[in-house]
Design a protein around this motif. Structure first.
Motif, PDB file in Angstrom:
ATOM      1  N   ILE A  29      -0.405  -1.186 -20.516  1.00  0.00           N
ATOM      2  CA  ILE A  29      -1.336  -1.127 -19.382  1.00  0.00           C
ATOM      3  C   ILE A  29      -0.443  -1.164 -18.145  1.00  0.00           C
ATOM      4  O   ILE A  29       0.147  -2.202 -17.829  1.00  0.00           O
ATOM      5  N   GLU A  30      -0.310   0.000 -17.493  1.00  0.00           N
ATOM      6  CA  GLU A  30       0.692   0.116 -16.429  1.00  0.00           C
ATOM      7  C   GLU A  30       0.216   0.935 -15.233  1.00  0.00           C
ATOM      8  O   GLU A  30       0.727   2.018 -14.975  1.00  0.00           O
ATOM      9  N   PRO A  31      -0.745   0.382 -14.478  1.00  0.00           N
ATOM     10  CA  PRO A  31      -1.149   1.078 -13.262  1.00  0.00           C
ATOM     11  C   PRO A  31      -0.033   1.022 -12.223  1.00  0.00           C
ATOM     12  O   PRO A  31       0.837   0.147 -12.276  1.00  0.00           O
ATOM     13  N   GLY A  32      -0.071   1.952 -11.291  1.00  0.00           N
ATOM     14  CA  GLY A  32       0.908   1.956 -10.200  1.00  0.00           C
ATOM     15  C   GLY A  32       0.315   2.619  -8.977  1.00  0.00           C
ATOM     16  O   GLY A  32      -0.688   3.340  -9.060  1.00  0.00           O
ATOM     17  N   ILE A  33       0.909   2.346  -7.848  1.00  0.00           N
ATOM     18  CA  ILE A  33       0.565   3.031  -6.599  1.00  0.00           C
ATOM     19  C   ILE A  33       1.874   3.530  -5.997  1.00  0.00           C
ATOM     20  O   ILE A  33       2.824   2.745  -5.855  1.00  0.00           O
ATOM     21  N   TYR A  34       1.904   4.830  -5.693  1.00  0.00           N
ATOM     22  CA  TYR A  34       3.128   5.444  -5.191  1.00  0.00           C
ATOM     23  C   TYR A  34       2.812   6.179  -3.897  1.00  0.00           C
ATOM     24  O   TYR A  34       1.975   7.089  -3.885  1.00  0.00           O
ATOM     25  N   ILE A  35       3.446   5.756  -2.810  1.00  0.00           N
ATOM     26  CA  ILE A  35       3.238   6.389  -1.508  1.00  0.00           C
ATOM     27  C   ILE A  35       4.456   7.264  -1.224  1.00  0.00           C
ATOM     28  O   ILE A  35       5.565   6.733  -1.018  1.00  0.00           O
ATOM     29  N   ASP A  59     -10.364   3.261 -10.652  1.00  0.00           N
ATOM     30  CA  ASP A  59     -11.381   3.061  -9.612  1.00  0.00           C
ATOM     31  C   ASP A  59     -10.967   1.949  -8.638  1.00  0.00           C
ATOM     32  O   ASP A  59     -11.213   2.049  -7.438  1.00  0.00           O
ATOM     33  N   ILE A  60     -10.367   0.886  -9.179  1.00  0.00           N
ATOM     34  CA  ILE A  60      -9.945  -0.215  -8.300  1.00  0.00           C
ATOM     35  C   ILE A  60      -8.924   0.289  -7.283  1.00  0.00           C
ATOM     36  O   ILE A  60      -8.988  -0.028  -6.095  1.00  0.00           O
ATOM     37  N   ILE A  61      -7.999   1.133  -7.772  1.00  0.00           N
ATOM     38  CA  ILE A  61      -6.960   1.671  -6.879  1.00  0.00           C
ATOM     39  C   ILE A  61      -7.572   2.650  -5.873  1.00  0.00           C
ATOM     40  O   ILE A  61      -7.285   2.596  -4.670  1.00  0.00           O
ATOM     41  N   GLU A  62      -8.453   3.520  -6.356  1.00  0.00           N
ATOM     42  CA  GLU A  62      -9.119   4.498  -5.463  1.00  0.00           C
ATOM     43  C   GLU A  62      -9.958   3.768  -4.408  1.00  0.00           C
ATOM     44  O   GLU A  62      -9.896   4.079  -3.220  1.00  0.00           O
ATOM     45  N   ASN A  63     -10.731   2.796  -4.866  1.00  0.00           N
ATOM     46  CA  ASN A  63     -11.649   2.100  -3.951  1.00  0.00           C
ATOM     47  C   ASN A  63     -10.909   1.262  -2.904  1.00  0.00           C
ATOM     48  O   ASN A  63     -11.477   0.913  -1.873  1.00  0.00           O
ATOM     49  N   ALA A  64      -9.652   0.939  -3.190  1.00  0.00           N
ATOM     50  CA  ALA A  64      -8.857   0.204  -2.194  1.00  0.00           C
ATOM     51  C   ALA A  64      -8.260   1.164  -1.166  1.00  0.00           C
ATOM     52  O   ALA A  64      -7.540   0.734  -0.256  1.00  0.00           O
ATOM     53  N   GLY A  65      -8.522   2.463  -1.355  1.00  0.00           N
ATOM     54  CA  GLY A  65      -8.087   3.436  -0.348  1.00  0.00           C
ATOM     55  C   GLY A  65      -6.809   4.186  -0.687  1.00  0.00           C
ATOM     56  O   GLY A  65      -6.341   4.988   0.107  1.00  0.00           O
ATOM     57  N   TYR A  66      -6.273   3.964  -1.884  1.00  0.00           N
ATOM     58  CA  TYR A  66      -5.023   4.644  -2.259  1.00  0.00           C
ATOM     59  C   TYR A  66      -5.335   5.944  -3.011  1.00  0.00           C
ATOM     60  O   TYR A  66      -5.001   6.090  -4.188  1.00  0.00           O
ATOM     61  N   HIS A  67      -5.972   6.878  -2.320  1.00  0.00           N
ATOM     62  CA  HIS A  67      -6.395   8.120  -2.975  1.00  0.00           C
ATOM     63  C   HIS A  67      -5.192   8.933  -3.434  1.00  0.00           C
ATOM     64  O   HIS A  67      -4.258   9.155  -2.662  1.00  0.00           O
ATOM     65  N   GLY A  68      -5.246   9.354  -4.675  1.00  0.00           N
ATOM     66  CA  GLY A  68      -4.194  10.238  -5.185  1.00  0.00           C
ATOM     67  C   GLY A  68      -2.839   9.574  -5.343  1.00  0.00           C
ATOM     68  O   GLY A  68      -1.835  10.259  -5.558  1.00  0.00           O
ATOM     69  N   CYS A  69      -2.796   8.253  -5.277  1.00  0.00           N
ATOM     70  CA  CYS A  69      -1.497   7.560  -5.346  1.00  0.00           C
ATOM     71  C   CYS A  69      -1.190   7.008  -6.748  1.00  0.00           C
ATOM     72  O   CYS A  69      -0.151   6.386  -6.954  1.00  0.00           O
ATOM     73  N   PHE A  70      -2.110   7.227  -7.689  1.00  0.00           N
ATOM     74  CA  PHE A  70      -1.891   6.765  -9.079  1.00  0.00           C
ATOM     75  C   PHE A  70      -1.980   8.012  -9.955  1.00  0.00           C
ATOM     76  O   PHE A  70      -2.993   8.303 -10.556  1.00  0.00           O
TER      77      PHE A  70
END
Ligand code: MN
Length: 354
Positions: free
Chosen positions: A316-322, A270-281
């Motif tokens: 615990i390994e979240p990521g954001i991939y563009i 949710d933290i990643i989604e709410n920051a605007g990185y939709h579908g990036c995790f």
């Protein structure tokens, strides 16, 4: 303790004995690491069957709980003979790890016994770690951390990704690691948008560098990811990095015995989604680590309702991939010990610019 727990499970399931063919299972139960042979566990007795190459080491490694018997050309039937000497009829085998041809060969050898697949019987025992397991993983993790600090002083634009991976692995080996915990990921620039990209024979690009790797001690693996920046991070990179870190720190706050696996994943997601990185995790938040790099349990959106238990260890390994641009992942390991959750990773994770 491990042998006693396994034996208890054998009895509870109504088996007379179990034949371990998987090297990891054999090492876990007997403490002896070899790549060819059997560990046989009966209700009262247990035997290591090894050939000439391993027999001396097996005798030295086996404690009082194990007989050690040599496999030789003269004793072709040593496996069925051992089981017969136990008085065994119902024999469990490792269906999770045998190949089809391996099973055919075993069935052939043990035609006079009732073979029963043991499923996850031993994996479930192994998933709940004892103190020595946590100690070995911690030692492996300390080695990986020192490798990280070592390469921070080496990374430069003339180094290739493969050289960076090699430096990590060589340092860990010299520090006592048996082998890399898995093929080391050391990737840079646009490759960092690939969560499991492979290091290439090309110079490090400026921008994000992701290192995901681990060491091995006593057969136990460690797993850590750090993302650093070669050169200076721009505002977008800083924001992305901070979002991953915020997601990770939030999950680390709540991961504990009794927590819902899906909820821990959801908090970070949710933290990643709410920051605007939709579908990036696009992957799960974490996984178990032990003698295999990926074990149960899995923290992901479909794990809702599954509860974390004492003795488990999860990353615990979240990521954001563009896609086509870059990516970032930060990974720690948390042990759910008798004294509560313990982050086994002791390694800086504020943004590092090199
Ligand atoms: Mn991992």
């Amino acid at each position: 303790m491990r042998l006693a727990n396994f034996r208890k499970a054998i009895v509870q399931n109504g088996y007379d004995a179990a034949v371990l063919t998987n090297t990891v299972s054999q090492r876990y139960i007997s403490g002896f690491n070899f790549t060819d042979g059997y560990v046989v566990v009966g209700r009262e007795r247990a035997t290591i069957l090894a050939d000439f190459r391993y027999i001396e080491a097996a005798k030295a490694a086996a404690g009082d709980d194990f007989d050690v018997v040599m496999i030789s050309r003269e004793q072709k039937n040593i496996l069925p003979d051992t089981l017969s000497s136990y008085g065994a009829k119902k024999v469990a085998y490792e269906d999770n790890y045998l190949t089809c041809s391996g099973f055919a060969a075993l069935s052939d050898k043990l035609a006079d016994f009732e073979l029963i697949p043991m499923g996850n019987l031993l994996d479930d025992i192994r998933e709940i770690k004892d103190a020595p397991a946590f100690e070995s993983i911690t030692r492996a993790q300390r080695i990986a951390e020192s490798a990280f600090r070592h390469v921070l002083g080496l990374i430069n634009p003339d180094m290739t990704e493969i050289e960076l991976a090699a430096e990590l692995e060589y340092f860990m080996r010299r520090a006592g690691s048996e082998e890399p915990a898995f093929p080391t990921i050391a990737i840079s620039g646009a490759s960092t948008s690939l969560p499991h990209g492979e290091p290439a024979n090309r110079k490090l690009s400026r921008g994000f560098i992701t290192m995901d790797y681990g060491a091995t001690v006593d057969g136990y693996r460690s797993d850590m990811t750090r993302t650093v920046v070669l050169g200076r991070a721009d505002d977008d990179m800083r924001r992305l990095y901070q979002t991953v870190l915020d997601a990770q720190l939030a999950a680390l706050e709540v991961v504990c015995e009794g927590a819902d696996m899906g909820a821990v994943d959801g908090l970070a997601r949710d933290i990643i989604e709410n920051a605007g990185y939709h579908g990036c995790f696009g992957h799960g938040l974490g996984h178990g680590v032990g003698m295999y790099i990926h074990e149960s349990p899995s923290l992901n959106p479909s794990a809702k309702g599954k509860i974390l238990r004492r003795g488990q260890l999860v990353t615990i390994e979240p990521g954001i991939y563009i896609e086509g641009k870059y990516g970032c992942r930060i990974e720690d390991m948390v042990a759910l010990t008798d004294n509560g959750p313990v982050n086994l990773t002791d390694c800086e994770k504020q943004l590092i610019e090199l």
